[in-house]
Design a protein around this motif. Structure first.
Motif, PDB file in Angstrom:
ATOM      1  N   THR A 183       5.007   0.447  -1.503  1.00  0.00           N
ATOM      2  CA  THR A 183       4.791   0.309  -0.067  1.00  0.00           C
ATOM      3  C   THR A 183       3.338   0.604   0.277  1.00  0.00           C
ATOM      4  OG1 THR A 183       5.534   0.981   2.129  1.00  0.00           O
ATOM      5  CG2 THR A 183       5.464   2.712   0.457  1.00  0.00           C
ATOM      6  N   GLU A 218       9.356  -2.212   6.808  1.00  0.00           N
ATOM      7  CA  GLU A 218       8.812  -1.783   5.513  1.00  0.00           C
ATOM      8  C   GLU A 218       9.074  -0.292   5.298  1.00  0.00           C
ATOM      9  OE1 GLU A 218       7.188  -3.599   3.114  1.00  0.00           O
ATOM     10  OE2 GLU A 218       7.604  -5.390   4.288  1.00  0.00           O
ATOM     11  N   ARG A 240      11.130   3.838   8.086  1.00  0.00           N
ATOM     12  CA  ARG A 240      10.648   2.461   8.027  1.00  0.00           C
ATOM     13  C   ARG A 240       9.653   2.203   9.161  1.00  0.00           C
ATOM     14  NH1 ARG A 240      13.148   0.412   3.961  1.00  0.00           N
ATOM     15  NH2 ARG A 240      12.868  -1.787   4.269  1.00  0.00           N
TER      16      ARG A 240
END
Length: 169
Positions: A81, A51, A47
């Motif tokens: 993403t 995110e 991450r």
């Protein structure tokens, strides 16, 4: 009989997990199960500022950076993403140690690198200065003007918001 190419790829994935889990002190980082056409990279649990980051690992005799980057873009879309990195084994640099993994290639497009650095820079003035250094230290990928690379250690520092990697003393 085990396919040697698959064995090399599995080893790079396993050691990338070990390195990032150690560097970021995050036991949630692991190898990702295959999803067929909806593949979402090789690792799960990486991450950046909350995110997900799509991580694709490649250990090939002849690196095909452009093809591997296109594969990563599809997997980033599958993962929904804006963040992704291609971890490429550097010829002549071992992968079966944390030290060797720190030197592997973390490849990003210039656009994706700038996306990371923009968010990273907003966190603090110190991060903004570090972002300038990361941008300056990133090296062009051979024969591909849209891709750059940095050692995986530098990328891990970016993910870790500039904080020291591994266990604190």
């Amino acid at each position: 009989m085990v396919n040697p190419a698959k064995k090399k790829g599995t080893s790079l994935e396993t050691w990338t997990v070990r390195y990032l889990a150690w560097a970021l002190q995050d036991t949630r980082i692991d190898r990702m199960p295959l999803h067929g056409n909806a593949d979402q990279g090789d690792l799960i649990g990486v991450r950046f500022c909350g995110e997900p980051v799509c991580v694709e690992c490649k250990d090939t005799k002849q690196p095909n950076y452009r093809k591997h980057w296109r594969e990563l873009l599809v997997e980033m879309a599958n993962m929904d993403t804006p963040y992704g990195v291609l971890v490429q084994h550097r010829k002549g640099v071992g992968v079966k140690s944390l030290r060797g993994m720190a030197s592997q290639m973390a490849i990003l497009s210039v656009d994706v690198l700038e996306r990371f650095l923009a968010v990273f820079s907003e966190l603090s003035e110190e991060n903004a200065l570090f972002a300038v250094r990361l941008r300056r230290e990133s090296k062009p990928v051979p024969n591909n003007p849209t891709l750059v690379w940095m050692p995986l250690e530098r990328f891990a520092l970016l993910l870790n918001c500039g904080l020291p990697l591994g266990l604190s003393e």
